[in-house]
Design a protein around this motif. Structure first.
Motif, PDB file in Angstrom:
ATOM      1  N   GLU A  96       0.812  -1.218   0.000  1.00  0.00           N
ATOM      2  CA  GLU A  96       0.000   0.000   0.000  1.00  0.00           C
ATOM      3  C   GLU A  96       0.849   1.272   0.000  1.00  0.00           C
ATOM      4  O   GLU A  96       0.402   2.323   0.468  1.00  0.00           O
ATOM      5  N   MET A  97       2.069   1.196  -0.524  1.00  0.00           N
ATOM      6  CA  MET A  97       2.904   2.394  -0.607  1.00  0.00           C
ATOM      7  C   MET A  97       2.369   3.322  -1.698  1.00  0.00           C
ATOM      8  O   MET A  97       2.050   2.868  -2.804  1.00  0.00           O
ATOM      9  N   PRO A  98       2.257   4.621  -1.454  1.00  0.00           N
ATOM     10  CA  PRO A  98       1.849   5.563  -2.502  1.00  0.00           C
ATOM     11  C   PRO A  98       2.812   5.494  -3.688  1.00  0.00           C
ATOM     12  O   PRO A  98       4.033   5.357  -3.500  1.00  0.00           O
ATOM     13  N   ILE A  99       2.279   5.588  -4.889  1.00  0.00           N
ATOM     14  CA  ILE A  99       3.113   5.399  -6.068  1.00  0.00           C
ATOM     15  C   ILE A  99       4.203   6.465  -6.172  1.00  0.00           C
ATOM     16  O   ILE A  99       5.297   6.181  -6.663  1.00  0.00           O
ATOM     17  N   GLU A 100       3.941   7.677  -5.734  1.00  0.00           N
ATOM     18  CA  GLU A 100       4.972   8.710  -5.819  1.00  0.00           C
ATOM     19  C   GLU A 100       6.131   8.403  -4.881  1.00  0.00           C
ATOM     20  O   GLU A 100       7.286   8.723  -5.188  1.00  0.00           O
ATOM     21  N   ASP A 101       5.849   7.791  -3.742  1.00  0.00           N
ATOM     22  CA  ASP A 101       6.926   7.378  -2.838  1.00  0.00           C
ATOM     23  C   ASP A 101       7.774   6.277  -3.490  1.00  0.00           C
ATOM     24  O   ASP A 101       9.007   6.271  -3.368  1.00  0.00           O
ATOM     25  N   ALA A 102       7.100   5.350  -4.173  1.00  0.00           N
ATOM     26  CA  ALA A 102       7.834   4.273  -4.845  1.00  0.00           C
ATOM     27  C   ALA A 102       8.693   4.835  -5.972  1.00  0.00           C
ATOM     28  O   ALA A 102       9.845   4.418  -6.148  1.00  0.00           O
ATOM     29  N   ARG A 103       8.157   5.778  -6.735  1.00  0.00           N
ATOM     30  CA  ARG A 103       8.938   6.387  -7.818  1.00  0.00           C
ATOM     31  C   ARG A 103      10.152   7.141  -7.276  1.00  0.00           C
ATOM     32  O   ARG A 103      11.237   7.081  -7.843  1.00  0.00           O
TER      33      ARG A 103
END
Length: 316
Positions: free
Chosen positions: A287-294
């Motif tokens: 459930e990590m936000p995609i912007e954090d993953a990017r």
């Protein structure tokens, strides 16, 4: 030289099998039983030391027993030939031992990794750009249909081949693809940087977020590292796109229990692409936000590029 990797150990076992059967068929029954017992014990001991398991265990047993039988027949033919040809026992022993020592020596040399190669980054040219790859990165390198591994302990023959090709890191070698798996090699990277005299690249290294990356791939533009349907609109999976297929990213949103999964890519050289992706086995991406993953991938990408020190001037 040590430890020996399993393929080298098996080659030495085959040398022992051939020598034992040749001697067994060269001498009388008293010695024949002893040498034939040794010929059977060597491959049996090899299998016993690390018994194959899993669904492919049968193939592993076949891979060991098949060559062992063929080598035993070869040794037996050599022993019978010497006996039929009237070769004296002492002469036959000398010949067989010389052949065995030469063959064993070749097998050991084939997997020998000089200390100079361990301490020197491997210079690799890919699409006109020179990379300096520390052995701790344990990269997989591809050139055409040939695949080699640098710094991987259980693939020392491949490791040694790259050392010889590069003259222990002095000469740059041409490759098509460089494949690095941070999630697998971060422990070795971290251990090297905790040494009393850490390598210079440790100034640019941090296990976070490097360890969260599943793959760093530099490959020709024709090799796409993610399923193209993820880039297309529609489908059952929720995706988020940025940029285009030349420079961009795509993420699978954490939907229906799936972890956030992202791929980020950019041009590398004239006709290659650098792609970096998250580790889909890492619970950190639940459930990590995609912007954090990017952002995590961006930081890991810059860290990796700083470590390998691409000489961009070489592409000019």
């Amino acid at each position: 030289m040590f430890p020996l990797n399993p393929p080298t150990v098996f080659q030495l076992v085959l040398v022992g099998v051939a020598l034992s059967t040749a001697l067994a068929l060269r001498f009388g029954w008293r010695w024949r039983i002893l040498f034939l017992g040794a010929a059977i014990a060597l491959p049996t001991g090899f299998l016993w030391s690390d018994p194959p398991t899993g669904q492919y265990a049968g193939f592993a047993y076949l891979f060991v027993t098949g060559p062992s039988i063929a080598t035993a027949l070869l040794g037996a033919a050599l022993g019978i030939g010497m006996r039929s040809g009237g070769v004296r026992p002492r002469t036959s022993i000398a010949v067989l031992l010389s052949l065995s020592i030469a063959t064993a020596g070749a097998a050991l040399w084939h997997q020998y990794v000089p200390s100079a190669c361990l301490k020197t980054p491997l210079q690799v040219r890919i699409d006109g750009v020179t990379l300096h790859l520390p052995s701790e990165l344990q990269p997989r390198l591809e050139h055409g249909d040939e695949i080699n591994f640098f710094g991987v302990p259980h693939r020392k023959s491949s490791f040694a081949r790259l050392c010889r090709m590069s003259e222990n890191g002095i000469r740059a070698i041409e490759m098509d693809t460089v494949w690095i798996t941070p999630a697998a090699n971060h422990q070795m990277m971290t251990a090297a940087c905790e040494d009393r005299e850490p390598p210079a690249w440790c100034n640019s290294y941090s296990s976070q977020p490097y360890r969260r990356v599943g793959k760093v791939l530099i490959a020709p533009n024709t090799d796409q590292d993610f399923p193209l349907p993820y880039w297309e609109e529609g489908g059952s999976l929720k995706t988020d796109h940025q940029g285009d297929l030349i420079q961009g990213s795509v993420c699978l949103l954490p939907d229906a229990g799936l972890r956030t999964k992202c791929w980020v890519w950019q041009p590398f050289g004239d006709s290659s692409r650098l792609t970096i992706s998250t580790n889909n086995l890492d619970a950190e991406f639940n459930e990590m936000p995609i912007e954090d993953a990017r952002e995590m991938l961006r930081l890991a990408r810059e860290m990796t590029l700083t470590i390998v020190k691409p000489d961009l001037r070489s592409s000019e």
